[in-house]
Design a protein around this motif. Structure first.
Motif, short mmCIF file in Angstrom:
data_model
loop_
_atom_site.label_atom_id
_atom_site.label_comp_id
_atom_site.label_asym_id
_atom_site.label_seq_id
_atom_site.Cartn_x
_atom_site.Cartn_y
_atom_site.Cartn_z
N LEU A 1 -15.64 3.23 27.66
CA LEU A 1 -14.59 2.31 27.21
C LEU A 1 -14.35 2.44 25.71
O LEU A 1 -13.21 2.39 25.24
N TYR A 2 -15.43 2.63 24.97
CA TYR A 2 -15.29 2.82 23.53
C TYR A 2 -14.53 4.10 23.21
O TYR A 2 -13.63 4.12 22.36
N GLY A 3 -14.88 5.18 23.91
CA GLY A 3 -14.17 6.44 23.70
C GLY A 3 -12.71 6.34 24.08
O GLY A 3 -11.84 6.90 23.40
N PHE A 4 -12.42 5.61 25.14
CA PHE A 4 -11.03 5.41 25.57
C PHE A 4 -10.25 4.67 24.48
O PHE A 4 -9.10 5.01 24.20
N GLN A 5 -10.89 3.70 23.86
CA GLN A 5 -10.27 2.97 22.75
C GLN A 5 -9.93 3.91 21.59
O GLN A 5 -8.92 3.74 20.91
N LEU A 6 -10.80 4.89 21.36
CA LEU A 6 -10.59 5.82 20.25
C LEU A 6 -9.47 6.82 20.52
O LEU A 6 -9.05 7.54 19.62
N GLY A 7 -9.03 6.89 21.77
CA GLY A 7 -7.94 7.80 22.11
C GLY A 7 -8.33 8.93 23.03
O GLY A 7 -7.51 9.80 23.34
N LEU A 8 -9.59 8.94 23.49
CA LEU A 8 -10.05 10.01 24.38
C LEU A 8 -9.66 9.66 25.81
O LEU A 8 -10.43 9.10 26.57
#
Length: 406
Positions: free
Chosen positions: A368-375
């Motif tokens: 979820l954190y990576g998704f927030q970063l744009g991944l």
């Protein structure tokens, strides 16, 4: 002699072969196994008195109770696409708050490990020449851990400097086809690299493809690498140790041209799987355990605790030795003490959710954190152990068996 990465200790050298350590790490079977190796291999006797354990290693911390991924996902349609599922989860204010706190800690950890970097690359060190060569490299499989590290490194590396993303692949036995270098980690790395280029087109990403033949692997393992892996001696240690050694050496191809990474610092994702529930055995600890969901979660918690408490013996010493042998400093932002202290206050049901399929439920909080970063792609790539993703290991082998080379 390897010491645990975290904890307070003092050494009283009473003789060459009698070292008294106190305080040290929690008394455990893993600890005594390692002490026995010291005694058997080096003739060193270690006596343990009382020990001090920092909060990051303590099991007696007050748990967070702000959300439960199992409860949330149980009420969702898990057949929806990962982006839709992630978008739904990110509407939860408690999850968003904890992700924000985690971001502050992880960014700070990466910042310290990137900014505290030598001013010169290896090639320009002697003449003290200012350069825009890479000083920082990321061991890059394309997975969520290393892709996050690449993004956060971009924030703190000088905008004119390159960042090396090093991906390693091993030759398939009995094959010489050029396409055979497209091992699983090579394919995922290319996909994640494409995302990084879209997110940060101004950054010079040196994507380094390290291709290792079986002949080169066997020669270096038998004559050199085995001494760095010692005293560990399993097939798993052999595979991971060799993968880290060749990757950190950084000798490969960039845009089909020969290249050797001049970076002096190597970032790795060590600790992410142990903390966030990324291994298959974590899924098995939940899914295969006979009992209620609460009992399954308790069994998962025990497995996570076991992995965390032995990470220094199973991973960190070995990896540090093989990377340092190539003149590089290994840095692992995920095991920064304050970050670890924060994450270990989460229950397993806040870090992963094995009601969801592989590549989504494992390390769900981190995804979820990576998704927030744009991944948007790397966030739901299936986790692969480096020994299988790089194809160095034979799946027919038992990872716990003793290596014939060690």
């Amino acid at each position: 002699m390897e010491l645990p990465p975290l904890g307070l200790y003092a050494i009283d050298v009473t003789s060459v072969t009698n070292w008294k350590l106190f305080p040290w790490k929690q008394r455990s079977d893993v600890l005594f196994d390692e002490l026995k190796k010291l005694n058997d291999n080096f003739g060193i006797t270690v006596l343990i008195e009382d020990y001090v354990k920092p909060n990051s290693l303590s099991n007696n911390v007050e748990p967070k109770k702000s959300f439960d991924l199992f409860d949330i996902c149980r009420n969702l349609d898990t057949s929806t696409s990962p982006p839709e599922l992630f978008e739904t989860l990110l509407k939860n204010q408690n999850i968003l708050y904890e992700l924000q706190q985690f971001s502050i800690l992880l960014e700070g950890s990466v910042k310290n490990r990137v900014c505290q970097t030598p001013q010169y690359c290896i090639n320009c060190l002697r003449d003290r020449r200012d350069c825009n060569h890479a000083k920082v490299a990321v061991l890059f499989s394309g997975g969520i851990d290393c892709s996050i590290l690449a993004i956060l490194s971009h924030k703190y590396v000088n905008e004119n400097d390159a960042i090396d993303l090093i991906n390693v692949a091993f030759e398939k036995v009995g094959s010489s086809s050029e396409s055979d270098w497209d091992v699983p980690d090579r394919l995922s790395a290319k996909a994640s690299l494409s995302e990084l280029k879209q997110l940060f087109p101004q950054r010079r990403w040196n994507y380094v493809e390290v291709n290792v033949s079986r002949e080169e692997l066997n020669h270096n393992l038998q004559n050199h690498i085995k001494h760095l892996i010692y005293p560990l001696n399993t097939v798993l240690d052999e595979s991971i140790g060799c993968a880290f050694w060749f990757a950190s050496r950084g000798k490969g191809l960039v845009l089909q041209k020969e290249y050797i990474s001049p970076a002096r610092v190597v970032l790795v994702g060590s600790g992410a799987d142990e903390l966030f529930g990324g291994y298959t055995r974590h899924r098995n600890a939940f899914c295969r355990f006979k009992g209620t969901e609460a009992e399954k979660l308790e069994n998962l918690h025990r497995e996570l605790e076991k992995d965390w408490n032995r990470i220094w013996a199973r991973n960190l010493g070995r990896d540090d030795r093989v990377v340092a042998d190539n003149g590089k400093t290994l840095r692992a932002p995920f095991i920064e003490e304050h970050l670890v202290e924060n994450i270990r206050r989460f229950s397993p049901s806040q870090l992963c959710c094995f009601l969801l399929k592989e590549g989504i439920g494992d390390k769900l909080f981190l995804r979820l954190y990576g998704f927030q970063l744009g991944l948007k792609t790397a966030s739901y790539l299936k986790k692969r152990a480096i020994q299988f993703g790089s194809r160095i290991a034979n799946k027919k082998q038992n990872a716990a068996d003793r290596s014939v080379y060690l």
